[in-house]
Design a protein around this motif. Sequence first.
Motif, PDB file in Angstrom:
ATOM      1  N   SER A  31      -8.030  -3.141   3.519  1.00 52.04           N
ATOM      2  CA  SER A  31      -8.963  -2.414   4.381  1.00 52.04           C
ATOM      3  C   SER A  31     -10.428  -2.687   4.092  1.00 52.04           C
ATOM      4  O   SER A  31     -11.246  -2.706   4.994  1.00 52.04           O
ATOM      5  CB  SER A  31      -8.721  -0.916   4.219  1.00 52.04           C
ATOM      6  OG  SER A  31      -7.351  -0.640   4.375  1.00 52.04           O
ATOM      7  N   ASN A  75      -4.589   6.017   2.138  1.00 45.30           N
ATOM      8  CA  ASN A  75      -4.814   4.574   2.024  1.00 45.30           C
ATOM      9  C   ASN A  75      -4.948   4.133   0.567  1.00 45.30           C
ATOM     10  O   ASN A  75      -4.493   3.049   0.198  1.00 45.30           O
ATOM     11  CB  ASN A  75      -6.053   4.163   2.827  1.00 45.30           C
ATOM     12  CG  ASN A  75      -5.709   3.763   4.252  1.00 45.30           C
ATOM     13  OD1 ASN A  75      -5.187   2.675   4.495  1.00 45.30           O
ATOM     14  ND2 ASN A  75      -5.963   4.655   5.190  1.00 45.30           N
ATOM     15  N   GLY A 109       4.173   1.600   2.439  1.00 45.78           N
ATOM     16  CA  GLY A 109       3.554   2.120   3.644  1.00 45.78           C
ATOM     17  C   GLY A 109       3.777   3.619   3.722  1.00 45.78           C
ATOM     18  O   GLY A 109       4.579   4.180   2.963  1.00 45.78           O
ATOM     19  N   ARG A 141      -0.378  -0.006   4.298  1.00 46.76           N
ATOM     20  CA  ARG A 141      -0.865   0.552   5.564  1.00 46.76           C
ATOM     21  C   ARG A 141      -0.381   1.989   5.757  1.00 46.76           C
ATOM     22  O   ARG A 141       0.752   2.325   5.408  1.00 46.76           O
ATOM     23  CB  ARG A 141      -0.344  -0.264   6.748  1.00 46.76           C
ATOM     24  CG  ARG A 141      -1.019  -1.617   6.914  1.00 46.76           C
ATOM     25  CD  ARG A 141      -2.444  -1.438   7.397  1.00 46.76           C
ATOM     26  NE  ARG A 141      -3.096  -2.742   7.569  1.00 46.76           N
ATOM     27  CZ  ARG A 141      -4.421  -2.919   7.593  1.00 46.76           C
ATOM     28  NH1 ARG A 141      -5.234  -1.886   7.448  1.00 46.76           N
ATOM     29  NH2 ARG A 141      -4.953  -4.103   7.753  1.00 46.76           N
ATOM     30  N   ILE A 167      -2.702   2.514  13.402  1.00 44.85           N
ATOM     31  CA  ILE A 167      -3.080   2.382  11.996  1.00 44.85           C
ATOM     32  C   ILE A 167      -4.178   3.380  11.670  1.00 44.85           C
ATOM     33  O   ILE A 167      -5.157   3.499  12.409  1.00 44.85           O
ATOM     34  CB  ILE A 167      -3.581   0.942  11.703  1.00 44.85           C
ATOM     35  CG1 ILE A 167      -2.423  -0.044  11.808  1.00 44.85           C
ATOM     36  CG2 ILE A 167      -4.227   0.863  10.323  1.00 44.85           C
ATOM     37  CD1 ILE A 167      -2.856  -1.496  11.687  1.00 44.85           C
ATOM     38  N   ASP A 185      -6.981   3.815   9.185  1.00 42.78           N
ATOM     39  CA  ASP A 185      -7.708   3.041   8.183  1.00 42.78           C
ATOM     40  C   ASP A 185      -8.517   3.977   7.282  1.00 42.78           C
ATOM     41  O   ASP A 185      -8.529   5.185   7.480  1.00 42.78           O
ATOM     42  CB  ASP A 185      -8.630   2.044   8.903  1.00 42.78           C
ATOM     43  CG  ASP A 185      -8.856   0.795   8.072  1.00 42.78           C
ATOM     44  OD1 ASP A 185      -8.675   0.850   6.835  1.00 42.78           O
ATOM     45  OD2 ASP A 185      -9.220  -0.238   8.660  1.00 42.78           O
TER      46      ASP A 185
END
Lengths: 360, 360
Positions: free
Chosen positions: A13, B254, B263, B335, B347, B349
């Motif tokens: 990211s 994250n 994930g 992710r 997604i 972020d």
Amino acid sequence: MSEKNTSQVFEGSVCPLPLKHDEQIIMGHGSGGGMTHRLIRDTFLPYLGSPALREGNDYAGVSLGDPASLHGRIAVSTDAHVISPLFYPGGDIGRLSICGTVNDVAMSGAVPLYLTASFIIEEGLPISTLVRVLESMKEAAAEADVQIIAGDTKVVEKGKADGLFITTTGIGWIPEDVNIAGSMAQPGDAVIISGTLGDHGIAVLAARGGLGLQVEVQSDQAPLNGMIQDCLKVAPHIHVLRDPTRGGLATTLNEIVGQSKVGILLEETSIPVRPEVASVCELLGFDPLYVANEGKVIIILPEEEAQSALDALHNHQYGKNATRIGSVTAKPAGRVLLRTSLGTQRILDVLMGEMLPRIC
Amino acid sequence: MSEKNTSQVFEGSVCPLPLKHDEQIIMGHGSGGGMTHRLIRDTFLPYLGSPALREGNDYAGVSLGDPASLHGRIAVSTDAHVISPLFYPGGDIGRLSICGTVNDVAMSGAVPLYLTASFIIEEGLPISTLVRVLESMKEAAAEADVQIIAGDTKVVEKGKADGLFITTTGIGWIPEDVNIAGSMAQPGDAVIISGTLGDHGIAVLAARGGLGLQVEVQSDQAPLNGMIQDCLKVAPHIHVLRDPTRGGLATTLNEIVGQSKVGILLEETSIPVRPEVASVCELLGFDPLYVANEGKVIIILPEEEAQSALDALHNHQYGKNATRIGSVTAKPAGRVLLRTSLGTQRILDVLMGEMLPRIC
């Protein structure tokens, strides 16, 4: 909080471009998000990245050693560093923030092990300035043999701080047989100072420039833990260790006589002060006994161990000018007396008011 | 440094008059001399005075307990608190500075034991403001069952800080069998949040007043260590604990997927957000998943312990709205995905830039 100790997180990211040293700190660097992580990855971790810090958790989990040997206590100390300017002859806020806290932990007789470091940064600080400070912290931490295990970064708007403030907290281990404290001074003890007084305060004052002083004085800031351990080997019955920082020797000795309910008699002619420091003090009306030091320690110990301690100090780079400056007396309890060069005695009181603000 | 942990020293020297609450902080309060000691004696010690602090040494010497039981590690965390304004619905910088650091230590599964507190005060701060903050710290420390063992006070000139910054460092003990970290999430694990998101950020934003918001939202700031210990009793295999502070839930998750190389799939309809918080976020274009929390914990743990953990949370005052919000997946590693109320996936972020500066 959760963004602090971050290293390899956010790989997918975060902006892959490295932070450049000609950039400045902006508010987003304090967001806890991607910009904070990039700042930490590219500036903090290359300098301060211990294994615990690189794990990227909210906390550092560290061992104190073999449980079988854990008979003792931890020593903990904390200091906020707000010195102005950030750089001055002999040092900078980075080295100061390591040495100041290492020394406070070492004053217990402990071996300092771990440090944490929290940064409050003013928006607009050049990244290159931050990097210079971090380089200095890395070097000082290596010299003191301590690991930086946790950190935090906050950014405040321009005009809401003054460049950079650094708060460090230190943790060390005090073996079971060590019992050193401000309350342990005994009548008959010798009082030693490890070197010349006032160097730090006068170096910082000169660096401020406003007075037009041209003085060749360097700050004495240094990690003293190694020298103190050398002393303890040959003088195992040290009663008090304390570094005369803000308020100087006079204020610090007043703290000790208050805690120990004893008196101290100092010999003015024995107190080491560099001629250039003495000159500036005379010019400005300062008394060097009240000026801050950052690389000196007061040692109070039984008379019979005084010479061994002095020998150990003289063998160390930070103790070349160590001198016995006085003795602990039973009375007047709670007072520090100075026998002047004229043979008269006067009371040395604590610092009242403020002589040199933001000296540490 | 040497003036920090002072209590009964200087008895003969310090002005015997108590500091009045209608006075203001002036530079002399940071001198390390008599005025600093009076400030500490009359404001800090009545609220934060643990036995270690009252000893008046440069360091706190504290025990970790019976050496025979010291099989484990210490957990250490540090945080600088620069929140603006100092007081807001549901809390203030004092309570925040205790809860923030207690929670970070607790995220290791440790029992928080000791805190240090460093104060950077802007000249002109009313003593009454400082006292309100200290009262709040005292109350929060009592609730969290931690002792404040060391402190420091620095004063900077008006315009060189913003009222008050507080840096706290926490130390806790992690028993040998506890192994909780951001890198421990496993595919198949359940993801729980202990309550509603965004309350702290929106409460502080509303308190700033500039937006003319009339919102009845209180900050959620709270010490979570008791609730976490309750959870660990019934869910001993918790893999990850983390508090979603700066950057909010999305940024924090994250971090975790980056550390654990897994994930996470979240169910948007399960994520608890108060209607009033949702309204403000919609008005201002904020996403509550990125807004800071100060009394919430993300718990990632094996599916089979999820219900027991939820039951324990629901039984605690700070976990009434705890909900399962998603699961850990093997892919896409690194992710966080959100299944929206429409059934689509997007997604999530990390936060880039800065949404709400000086939120903690």
